[in-house]
Design a protein around this motif. Structure first.
Motif, PDB file in Angstrom:
ATOM      1  N   SER A 109       0.833  -1.208   0.000  1.00 56.83           N
ATOM      2  CA  SER A 109       0.000   0.000   0.000  1.00 56.83           C
ATOM      3  C   SER A 109       0.862   1.252   0.000  1.00 56.83           C
ATOM      4  O   SER A 109       0.597   2.208  -0.737  1.00 56.83           O
ATOM      5  CB  SER A 109      -0.926   0.021   1.222  1.00 56.83           C
ATOM      6  OG  SER A 109      -1.864  -1.013   1.146  1.00 56.83           O
TER       7      SER A 109
ATOM      8  N   LYS B   6       0.967   3.825  -3.219  1.00 57.64           N
ATOM      9  CA  LYS B   6       0.564   5.217  -2.952  1.00 57.64           C
ATOM     10  C   LYS B   6       1.671   6.189  -3.379  1.00 57.64           C
ATOM     11  O   LYS B   6       1.416   7.208  -4.030  1.00 57.64           O
ATOM     12  CB  LYS B   6       0.231   5.397  -1.475  1.00 57.64           C
ATOM     13  CG  LYS B   6      -0.151   6.813  -1.114  1.00 57.64           C
ATOM     14  CD  LYS B   6      -0.401   6.949   0.375  1.00 57.64           C
ATOM     15  CE  LYS B   6      -0.615   8.411   0.706  1.00 57.64           C
ATOM     16  NZ  LYS B   6      -0.309   8.716   2.074  1.00 57.64           N
TER      17      LYS B   6
ATOM     18  N   ASN C 251       1.503   8.977  -6.391  1.00 56.43           N
ATOM     19  CA  ASN C 251       1.767  10.397  -6.122  1.00 56.43           C
ATOM     20  C   ASN C 251       2.777  11.008  -7.088  1.00 56.43           C
ATOM     21  O   ASN C 251       2.811  12.224  -7.258  1.00 56.43           O
ATOM     22  CB  ASN C 251       2.254  10.606  -4.685  1.00 56.43           C
ATOM     23  CG  ASN C 251       1.167  10.395  -3.661  1.00 56.43           C
ATOM     24  OD1 ASN C 251      -0.019  10.416  -3.980  1.00 56.43           O
ATOM     25  ND2 ASN C 251       1.564  10.168  -2.414  1.00 56.43           N
TER      26      ASN C 251
END
Length: 183
Positions: free
Chosen positions: A173, A177, A181
């Motif tokens: 995760s 992420k 980004n």
């Protein structure tokens, strides 16, 4: 696989001053450092490598773009640059690496092998075709690009996930992420 000398760390990730062979650190469960480099494309794909079939841990499973142990006396950045060159034949500079954090992982891939590592994690944008990469056959048997969304779906599927190295859900995760980004 060739054994190598690595620095031993304490449970907080500090150098103990002790240097051991990687095989000893794994047999004894000693903490040590590694690098994980995740390559991604502007199209939202990540690079995965398939581990060689004769690796001592997780043979034949899909894994991080590039990973390896930090050699004794080596900095994480220098180790990352070295591992990238060795495993996929790509020359990357320090400016081409984005450090995103350190993740502590404790695994027992085999009954007599304890892998207690501080993963120093980097992201790097892949600006070349994967067809131009030169794989180190002792470490990597294949390489592929996979859209992030597809990879997330695989990680949610217990049957498909068996083809991938079992990193923690929190680890995956965090990585996905951070890559998202960057897009």
């Amino acid at each position: 696989m060739a054994d190598e000398l690595i620095d031993i760390l304490d449970k907080a990730g500090r150098f103990t001053g002790e240097i051991r062979l990687k095989s000893e650190a794994h047999r004894l469960g000693l903490y040590h450092g590694s690098v994980h480099i995740w390559f991604f494309t502007n199209q939202g794909e990540i690079v995965l490598q398939k581990r060689a079939d004769d690796k001592d841990t997780y043979p034949g499973l899909w894994d991080i773009s590039v990973a390896g142990h930090i050699g004794a006396g080596e900095t994480p950045e220098d180790s990352a640059i070295r591992e990238i060159k060795e495993e996929i034949g790509l020359s990357v500079t320090k400016d081409g690496l984005k450090f995103i954090g350190t993740y502590v992982a404790k695994k027992t891939p085999q009954p007599d092998l304890f892998d207690n590592e501080f993963h120093h994690i980097y992201l790097s944008r892949l600006d070349v075709s994967i067809k131009t990469l030169t794989l180190q056959k002792e470490e990597v048997s294949d390489i592929t690009l996979i859209p992030i969304d597809n990879f997330q779906d695989i990680l949610q599927n217990p049957i498909k996930r068996k083809n991938y190295v079992p990193h923690d859900k929190a680890y995956y995760s965090f990585i996905l992420k951070e890559i998202t980004n960057q897009l």
